[in-house]
Design an enzyme around this catalytic site. Sequence first.
Site: not given
Ligand code: BGC
Length: 737
Positions: A277
């Site tokens: 993540d």
């Molecule tokens: C989230 C993810 C997301 C990623 C990219 C993170 O803050 O937890 O679910 O895909 O950002 O935007």
Amino acid sequence: MKPNRQKHLLRLLAPALIPTLLCVAPASALKREDPDARAARVEAQMTDAERMSLLVGVMPIPIPGLKADFPPGVPPTAGYVPGVPRLGVPPQLATDAGLGVGNPNLARPDDVATAMPSGLALASSFDTALAARVGATVAREARAKGFNVLLAGGMNLARDPRNGRNFEYLGEDPLLAGTLAGHSIKAIQAQGVVSTIKHFALNGQETLRFYADSVIKEAPLRESELLAFQIGIEIGQPGSVMCAYNLVNGHKACGNDFLLNQVLKRDWGYKGWVMSDWGAVSAGEFINAGLDQQAGSQLDRQVWFGKPLQALVDAGTVSKARVSDAVRRMLRSFYALGIEAPYTPQPIDYKANAQVALEAARAGLVLLKNEGSLLPLDKSALAGKGILVVGANADFGVLSGGGSSQVFPSSGRPRFASGDVTDPSTTFTRQVFMPGAPLAALKAALPDAKFRFNSGYSPDTAAAYAAHADLVVVFATKWEGEAFDSGSLALPQGQDELIAKLAAANRNVVVVLQTGNPVTMPWLRDVRAVLQAWYPGQEGAQAMAEALTGAINPSGRLPVSFPQSLAQWPRAALPGMGLVERTPVKVSYDEGADAGYRWFAKTGLTPLFPFGHGLGYTRFEHSAATVRHDKGMVELGLTVSNAGALAGADVPQAYLVARNGEKLQRLVGFQKVMLEPGQRQTVSLRVDSRLLADYRNDKGHEGWIVPAGTYTFAFGKSAAELGTPVEVKLPAQRLKP
Ligand code: BGC
């Protein structure tokens, strides 16, 4: 051209052509090549620098104070990883996500997308085919915008009704969430777009999400959250797994050897790649724990993969083989889907896609209460009657959830409410209302009624109007989103008080809830009807009006239990709520696998509304429940009849309710059935044996054990409304982890 000159030219061009010929040209031959073999062949030709470049991604949008390198021309989006052009490896261009194609902070100013209903709305449909249609539609839009990775597949089990991101996910049950995620992912990838499944694992709350340690024993972990992911991965075969921000049993999820190496890659034989993540990595050594790619790297304290990782390889801390494996996993996911080159932007038929959003919005509506069959509202009976519509934005649009999943709709300019306008991360800090006003949709459906609108900001004024109306429809909202949780299950900003006052003034109050989680409804007894609409997406207003007026027959079922109060929940307080940033906190899941409706079954407590509950405008009868097994494989049967006067959909739910006389509750099957009045259908459900089993990690046995004995099943209209039980004797079974 003379043959000699042709030969000469070929000789000159040959070195440049060889890689192209090897990796790009014979497309038909390459299609036939096994993706693993091809990934190995291409990876072997890479330089160390090329390998490293694939292992680190950035978020290609300017974020104040954070430095990131990406070439000009990359569209602003969630993720970018350069390709290796000389080997025909295209760049990875990733976008959020499952509820529609995202546009972080509106960095692509005029770009819109079809805004689908929230995950909980989709889960309320209990409809795997619909999950696939929504997934395919979002993926087609993503591809037409040039993206080849969709950060979809969000499916952490709802373990706490205060979790700000529950709205993105698919509810509290491993079978329901895993099955819907799996079908969605499969359909996304059929469009030639890699899907993730996320956030692996136990990302159960947003509060202190980088510091929260989810603590749980292995067996219940395997039987709940991990089983959900396992099912989702088996059905969907996602090209990538996104590991989570939080820790699991003391180790960061993205550097968690148990989760990534042992469970995912060893036990489940997962072949794709693990991406982090955004901001979840804190060491280059995470690669040894099974992480393959540091995504969104500028959100981490530093870039760990890439150059620093090469230093670890040179020092012998990380093996070259591990780096090659990480690269191959990525390539094989691309080759398995036939992604050969960057996608060129294509026109998008937003009108057609809006129909899918509408269909999903309709299917996600859950009618919780309908006293005296007040609903559906009757057009002719209401002619000339006064209807008061109350709700802060009901004259404009419908609410959506905040955070990275935010979609800016194709249906018109949204309205932003509250938030810190100086904060560049608009999608995380401001409520976004999609255009499409519930008030206008109701007016169109009930053209002869006399409407009055009140924002509800003054409950007393609204109640005074209510006293003189024949009917009150109140649209209540609760905004939830990524990076924050709710402290309570109350409606915010005085809306509980508002509804109570409206109900005191008028006997005919209908409440429509746009929330990302269960709420407690202290006014429930005093209102006639409640429709749970979640965040219904850009076509939500029309769907809600259709359900209220009977143009459709609502058929949604709750994918989460609604408690009467937090006192019924395993954790009365949300761990870490109120602590300052960066404070480590333990989130102990002592309830183990007995979360949600299983918790209510175990404790004997009565929820406000049980998992699986949902009313409609017709009556379904369940009869002739059967159970049989073939070598331990259980098959359940049921006849469902529509005994009412309207066409509609039922969702018979099969539960395991006892094993050798010991009470428990597990959803083991479900099916959505559409029936005309008087029509009947027999459903037959095969049960995944893991749902009958216990997970054992004893010395003697590692895996699932189905104990021999008597198994009792019952079909239910909800987890709390069960039909006549049926029994079967099963032999013992052992299954691999
Ligand atoms: C989230 C993810 C997301 C990623 C990219 C993170 O803050 O937890 O679910 O895909 O950002 O935007």
